[in-house]
Scaffold this active site. Structure first.
Site, PDB file in Angstrom:
ATOM      1  N   LYS A 118       0.837  -1.207   0.000  1.00  0.00           N
ATOM      2  CA  LYS A 118       0.000   0.000   0.000  1.00  0.00           C
ATOM      3  C   LYS A 118       0.865   1.248   0.000  1.00  0.00           C
ATOM      4  CE  LYS A 118      -3.850  -2.134   2.429  1.00  0.00           C
ATOM      5  NZ  LYS A 118      -4.291  -2.590   3.760  1.00  0.00           N
TER       6      LYS A 118
ATOM      7  N   GLN B 198      -5.139  -1.241   9.810  1.00  0.00           N
ATOM      8  CA  GLN B 198      -5.080  -2.603   9.282  1.00  0.00           C
ATOM      9  C   GLN B 198      -5.731  -3.599  10.258  1.00  0.00           C
ATOM     10  OE1 GLN B 198      -3.822  -3.290   6.263  1.00  0.00           O
ATOM     11  NE2 GLN B 198      -3.846  -5.512   6.371  1.00  0.00           N
TER      12      GLN B 198
ATOM     13  N   ASP C 236     -11.441   2.964   4.099  1.00  0.00           N
ATOM     14  CA  ASP C 236     -11.885   1.563   4.071  1.00  0.00           C
ATOM     15  C   ASP C 236     -13.406   1.474   3.891  1.00  0.00           C
ATOM     16  OD1 ASP C 236      -9.929  -0.484   4.309  1.00  0.00           O
ATOM     17  OD2 ASP C 236      -9.586   0.024   6.423  1.00  0.00           O
TER      18      ASP C 236
HETATM   19  N1  LIG Z   1      -8.375  -2.150   7.317  1.00  0.00           N
HETATM   20  C1  LIG Z   1      -8.120  -3.100   6.420  1.00  0.00           C
HETATM   21  N2  LIG Z   1      -8.421  -2.893   5.122  1.00  0.00           N
HETATM   22  C2  LIG Z   1      -8.162  -3.851   4.185  1.00  0.00           C
HETATM   23  O1  LIG Z   1      -8.454  -3.661   2.980  1.00  0.00           O
HETATM   24  C3  LIG Z   1      -7.553  -5.079   4.602  1.00  0.00           C
HETATM   25  C4  LIG Z   1      -7.271  -5.245   5.963  1.00  0.00           C
HETATM   26  N3  LIG Z   1      -7.570  -4.249   6.848  1.00  0.00           N
HETATM   27  N4  LIG Z   1      -6.719  -6.402   6.410  1.00  0.00           N
HETATM   28  C5  LIG Z   1      -6.343  -7.464   5.491  1.00  0.00           C
HETATM   29  C6  LIG Z   1      -7.185  -7.465   4.229  1.00  0.00           C
HETATM   30  C7  LIG Z   1      -6.552  -8.204   3.082  1.00  0.00           C
HETATM   31  N5  LIG Z   1      -6.248  -7.203   2.091  1.00  0.00           N
HETATM   32  C8  LIG Z   1      -5.521  -7.423   0.918  1.00  0.00           C
HETATM   33  C9  LIG Z   1      -4.963  -6.393   0.194  1.00  0.00           C
HETATM   34  C10 LIG Z   1      -4.181  -6.638  -0.913  1.00  0.00           C
HETATM   35  C11 LIG Z   1      -3.933  -7.915  -1.336  1.00  0.00           C
HETATM   36  C12 LIG Z   1      -3.054  -8.151  -2.511  1.00  0.00           C
HETATM   37  O2  LIG Z   1      -2.432  -7.230  -3.028  1.00  0.00           O
HETATM   38  N6  LIG Z   1      -2.928  -9.383  -2.981  1.00  0.00           N
HETATM   39  C13 LIG Z   1      -2.064  -9.720  -4.105  1.00  0.00           C
HETATM   40  C14 LIG Z   1      -0.763 -10.381  -3.705  1.00  0.00           C
HETATM   41  C15 LIG Z   1      -0.686 -10.885  -2.289  1.00  0.00           C
HETATM   42  C16 LIG Z   1       0.563 -11.649  -1.924  1.00  0.00           C
HETATM   43  O3  LIG Z   1       1.360 -11.997  -2.820  1.00  0.00           O
HETATM   44  O4  LIG Z   1       0.709 -11.917  -0.730  1.00  0.00           O
HETATM   45  C17 LIG Z   1      -2.832 -10.644  -5.055  1.00  0.00           C
HETATM   46  O5  LIG Z   1      -3.860 -11.204  -4.652  1.00  0.00           O
HETATM   47  O6  LIG Z   1      -2.399 -10.784  -6.181  1.00  0.00           O
HETATM   48  C18 LIG Z   1      -4.511  -8.954  -0.648  1.00  0.00           C
HETATM   49  C19 LIG Z   1      -5.302  -8.710   0.470  1.00  0.00           C
HETATM   50  C20 LIG Z   1      -6.686  -5.992   2.533  1.00  0.00           C
HETATM   51  N7  LIG Z   1      -7.244  -6.088   3.721  1.00  0.00           N
END
Ligand SMILES: Nc1nc(=O)c2c([nH]1)NC[C@@H]1CN(c3ccc(C(=O)N[C@@H](CCC(=O)O)C(=O)O)cc3)C=[N+]21
Ligand SMILES: NC(=O)C1=CN([C@@H]2O[C@H](COP(=O)(O)OP(=O)(O)OC[C@H]3O[C@@H](n4cnc5c(N)ncnc54)[C@H](OP(=O)(O)O)[C@@H]3O)[C@@H](O)[C@H]2O)C=CC1
Ligand SMILES: [Mg+2]
Length: 294
Positions: free
Chosen positions: A55, A99, A122
């Site tokens: 991020k 987060q 969010d």
């Molecule tokens: N307040 C809050 N807001 C959120 O939006 C939030 C959170 N807490 N806690 C955790 C979850 C999970 N989340 C993700 C964000 C990006 C990927 C992401 O970029 N994934 C990539 C790669 C992931 C990797 O390689 O580990 C993909 O799917 O291709 C995944 C999951 C946002 N979250």
């Protein structure tokens, strides 16, 4: 026969970021200001650390300010609430993301409710949840927003479709249902008490899986030609003993039946971050009354 269309979330996310970079540049040249996003991480959860790093990097890449607060797992609830209060008052901070998950000694609901709704990128604050459901301008949760953009990338008009959302969490399932309703889908929300879930899913022209169970949705649950959006992010151990990322849909099976499907990784995940940047620009515009166009 041609195979299913694999929806490239990475590519669509890059497009959204490019659009945001343009907007931020225009805001900067017109008004001499740039939007700022504050991300707060409490504790050492390795997955959370990766997301927070991604991020921050992407925020900077589109030209915005990234403010990271990394607090120890022992941080008290009062300390966290005080930080949120400081960020609420800081005019350089247009978006605040705390987060999740938070350590058990902290009341996550209380923390989220303390974020100023106008900075709640969010979209988790009750004010934004309410605004979303009644159709007022709101900051909308990033993962559902990104999921709708991906579905519309293969079917621009979702109106009249039967949509089934598997999962009813406040952060994914419920806002997903609200957005699909706004797109004029006929929306069903399935969850752990749903009877005969495979046949519920089988009726769907559009399936969104947000369950948190690796490869939960099987290929024979999918109506031929359906659009499948896999929100799940599960780290499992592969046959080689190495960690590997899988979704909440069995991709090998479902991709034989679906008309279009998102992969994991490279599907919804990258869209979540892109939409976070989009929300931060939107929050800046709402707070300052300034915009890229005027
Ligand atoms: N307040 C809050 N807001 C959120 O939006 C939030 C959170 N807490 N806690 C955790 C979850 C999970 N989340 C993700 C964000 C990006 C990927 C992401 O970029 N994934 C990539 C790669 C992931 C990797 O390689 O580990 C993909 O799917 O291709 C995944 C999951 C946002 N979250
Ligand atoms: N790509 C991204 O950016 C993001 C990905 N995620 C991922 O999405 C997934 C879901 O996350 P989240 O919504 O937070 O998860 P939650 O654990 O908060 O919610 C899971 C939902 O799935 C339902 N469920 C659990 N077991 C079953 C079952 N056997 N049959 C039917 N429904 C079931 C639960 O039902 P009930 O309510 O009845 O308990 C609940 O509503 C996870 O894999 C998570 O990692 C999450 C956020 C962002
Ligand atoms: Mg959850």
């Amino acid at each position: 026969m041609t195979g299913p269309r694999i929806i490239d979330g990475k590519a669509v996310a890059a497009e959204v970021r490019a659009e945001m970079a343009k907007k931020v540049a225009a805001i900067k040249s017109k008004h001499g200001q740039v939007p700022g996003l504050a991300v707060v991480l409490v504790g050492e959860d390795p997955a959370s650390k990766v997301y927070v790093r991604n991020k921050g990097a992407q925020t900077v890449e589109v030209g915005m300010n990234s403010i990271e607060h990394k607090l120890s797992a022992e941080t008290s609830q009062d300390e966290l609430l005080a930080l949120v209060d400081t960020l609420n008052k800081d005019p350089q901070v247009n978006g605040i993301l705390v987060q999740l998950p938070l350590p058990k000694h902290i009341d996550a609901e209380l923390v989220l409710n303390t974020i100023d709704p106008i900075k709640d990128v969010d979209g988790f604050h009750p004010v934004n949840v309410g605004r979303l459901w009644i159709g007022e301008r709101a900051l909308v949760p990033c993962t559902p927003t990104g999921s709708v953009i991906l579905a519309k990338s293969v079917a621009p008009n979702l109106s009249g479709m039967d949509a089934v959302v598997v999962g009813r969490s406040n952060i994914v399932g419920k806002p997903m249902a609200a957005l699909l309703l706004r797109e004029n889908c006929t929306v069903t929300i399935a969850h752990s008490r749903t009877r005969d879930i495979e046949n519920v899913v089988k009726k769907a022209d559009l399936v969104v899986a947000a369950v948190g169970i690796p490869e939960f949705v099987r290929g024979d649950w999918i109506k031929p030609g359906a659009i499948v959006i896999d929100v799940g992010i599960n780290r499992i151990e592969g046959p080689d003993g190495k960690g590997r990322l899988v979704g909440d849909v069995n991709f090998a099976e479902a991709s034989k039946v679906a008309g279009a499907i998102t992969p994991v990784p490279g599907g919804v995940g990258p869209m979540t971050i892109a939409c976070l940047l989009k929300n931060t620009v939107e929050a800046f515009e709402m707070q300052t009354g300034l915009s890229a166009d005027a």
